[in-house]
Design an enzyme around this catalytic site. Structure first.
Site, PDB file in Angstrom:
ATOM      1  N   GLY A 194     -12.554 -15.279  -6.043  1.00 50.99           N
ATOM      2  CA  GLY A 194     -13.930 -15.694  -5.618  1.00 50.99           C
ATOM      3  C   GLY A 194     -13.970 -15.419  -3.994  1.00 50.99           C
ATOM      4  O   GLY A 194     -12.878 -15.486  -3.340  1.00 50.99           O
ATOM      5  N   GLU A 198      -7.464 -18.189 -14.250  1.00 51.87           N
ATOM      6  CA  GLU A 198      -7.643 -19.059 -13.372  1.00 51.87           C
ATOM      7  C   GLU A 198      -7.351 -20.407 -13.801  1.00 51.87           C
ATOM      8  O   GLU A 198      -6.503 -21.281 -13.529  1.00 51.87           O
ATOM      9  CB  GLU A 198      -9.223 -19.236 -13.032  1.00 51.87           C
TER      10      GLU A 198
HETATM   11  C1  A5P Z   1     -14.151 -16.574 -10.626  1.00 57.55           C
HETATM   12  O1  A5P Z   1     -13.938 -16.358 -11.602  1.00 57.55           O
HETATM   13  C2  A5P Z   1     -14.819 -17.968 -10.302  1.00 57.55           C
HETATM   14  O2  A5P Z   1     -14.098 -18.891 -11.075  1.00 57.55           O
HETATM   15  C3  A5P Z   1     -14.833 -18.513  -8.944  1.00 57.55           C
HETATM   16  O3  A5P Z   1     -13.699 -19.146  -8.348  1.00 57.55           O
HETATM   17  C4  A5P Z   1     -16.051 -18.969  -8.688  1.00 57.55           C
HETATM   18  O4  A5P Z   1     -16.941 -18.097  -9.205  1.00 57.55           O
HETATM   19  C5  A5P Z   1     -16.283 -19.370  -7.084  1.00 57.55           C
HETATM   20  O5  A5P Z   1     -16.773 -18.082  -6.467  1.00 57.55           O
HETATM   21  P1  A5P Z   1     -17.270 -17.977  -5.237  1.00 57.55           P
HETATM   22  O6  A5P Z   1     -16.534 -18.779  -4.151  1.00 57.55           O
HETATM   23  O7  A5P Z   1     -17.419 -16.592  -4.630  1.00 57.55           O
HETATM   24  O8  A5P Z   1     -18.476 -18.605  -5.169  1.00 57.55           O
END
Ligand code: A5P
Length: 214
Positions: A8, A84
Site C-alpha cells: 500500500g 499480509e
Molecule cells: C493492502 O492490501 C492493504 O491492506 C493496505 O495495507 C492498506 O490498504 C493501506 O493502504 P494505503 O496505505 O495505501 O492506504
C-alpha cells in the site's frame, strides 16, 4: 532484523525510507507481502527473502484501511490481505502505520475485503450473505474489478468487497467468514497488531494495547 514489508501507499513510504537506511549500512532482510512490494524493495536495495527462506520474522510493518481503539484493523484495500496476514502472523511484532483519517470509532465504513477462490464464487457469495444475515448485517457484496475484469490477487484468487457500513462485532464476523468454504481469508486483523503509529496534523501518536497510565 528480519522484517515483513507491507503493501500500500503508506507501507511503500516505509520501504523507501528503509532502503535509504540499508544503503547507509543497516543490515536487514525483507519479506514482502506482495509482488509489488517485493519489486520496490529490490529496487531500493533491500535484500529480499521469501517466507520459506525466513519463516520467523522479528517485525512486520504495514498500513491499514481502518483501525479502531482496540487495534482491530480492516486491511486488503490493496488486495494483498492474505499474504499480509500470513506475514504479520509470522512476525514477533506487528507495527501498523496509518494517518489519522484511518482511525475510527467503529470498523466498517471501509468495505471489508474478502479473498475467495474463483471456483464456485456465486455459491461463496450466497454463503457470505447467509452469514451476514445471521449476524444481522446488511450490505452489498461487490466482486472487485480492475480494467473491466475481475481483480486477480497475487494468489490467483478474487476479492469480494463487503459494504457493510458498520461492523458491531468484528470478532463474530471474522469467525463466521473464516468458516465458509471458498473464503481463503478476510481483511479483519484482530488481536494481531502490537502497536500503531498514527500520524496527523497535530503530530504523531502511538497506540498500544495497554497504554501506560498518563
Ligand atoms: C493492502 O492490501 C492493504 O491492506 C493496505 O495495507 C492498506 O490498504 C493501506 O493502504 P494505503 O496505505 O495505501 O492506504
Amino acid at each position: 532484523m528480519r522484517l515483513g514489508l507491507g503493501t500500500g501507499r503508506t507501507a511503500e513510504q516505509f520501504v523507501r525510507l528503509l532502503g535509504l537506511r540499508v544503503r547507509e549500512g543497516l543490515q536487514v532482510v525483507g519479506v514482502a507481502t506482495s509482488e509489488r512490494t517485493a519489486a520496490l524493495a529490490a529496487l531500493v536495495g533491500i535484500p529480499v527473502a521469501t517466507l520459506d527462506d525466513e519463516p520467523v520474522l522479528d517485525l512486520a510493518v504495514d498500513g491499514a484501511d481502518e483501525i479502531d481503539g482496540r487495534l482491530r484493523l480492516i486491511k486488503g484495500g490493496g488486495g494483498a490481505l492474505l499474504r499480509e496476514k500470513i506475514v504479520a502472523n509470522a512476525a514477533s511484532r506487528f507495527l501498523v502505520i496509518v494517518d489519522d483519517a484511518k482511525f475510527v470509532d467503529q470498523l466498517g465504513a471501509f468495505p471489508l475485503p474478502v479473498e475467495a477462490v474463483p471456483f464456485g464464487l456465486a455459491a461463496t457469495i450466497r454463503a457470505i450473505e447467509d452469514a451476514l444475515g445471521a449476524l444481522r448485517l446488511e450490505g452489498a457484496i461487490i466482486v472487485r474489478q480492475r480494467d473491466g475484469q475481475p481483480y486477480v490477487t497475487d494468489n490467483g484468487n478474487r476479492i469480494l468487497d463487503l459494504k457493510l457500513g458498520r461492523i458491531a462485532e468484528p470478532e463474530r464476523l471474522a469467525t463466521a467468514l473464516a468458516d465458509i468454504p471458498g473464503v481463503v481469508e478476510h481483511g479483519l486483523f484482530i488481536g494481531m497488531a502490537s502497536a500503531a503509529i498514527i500520524a496527523g496534523a497535530g503530530g504523531v501518536r502511538r497506540l498500544s494495547p495497554n497504554p501506560p497510565p498518563s
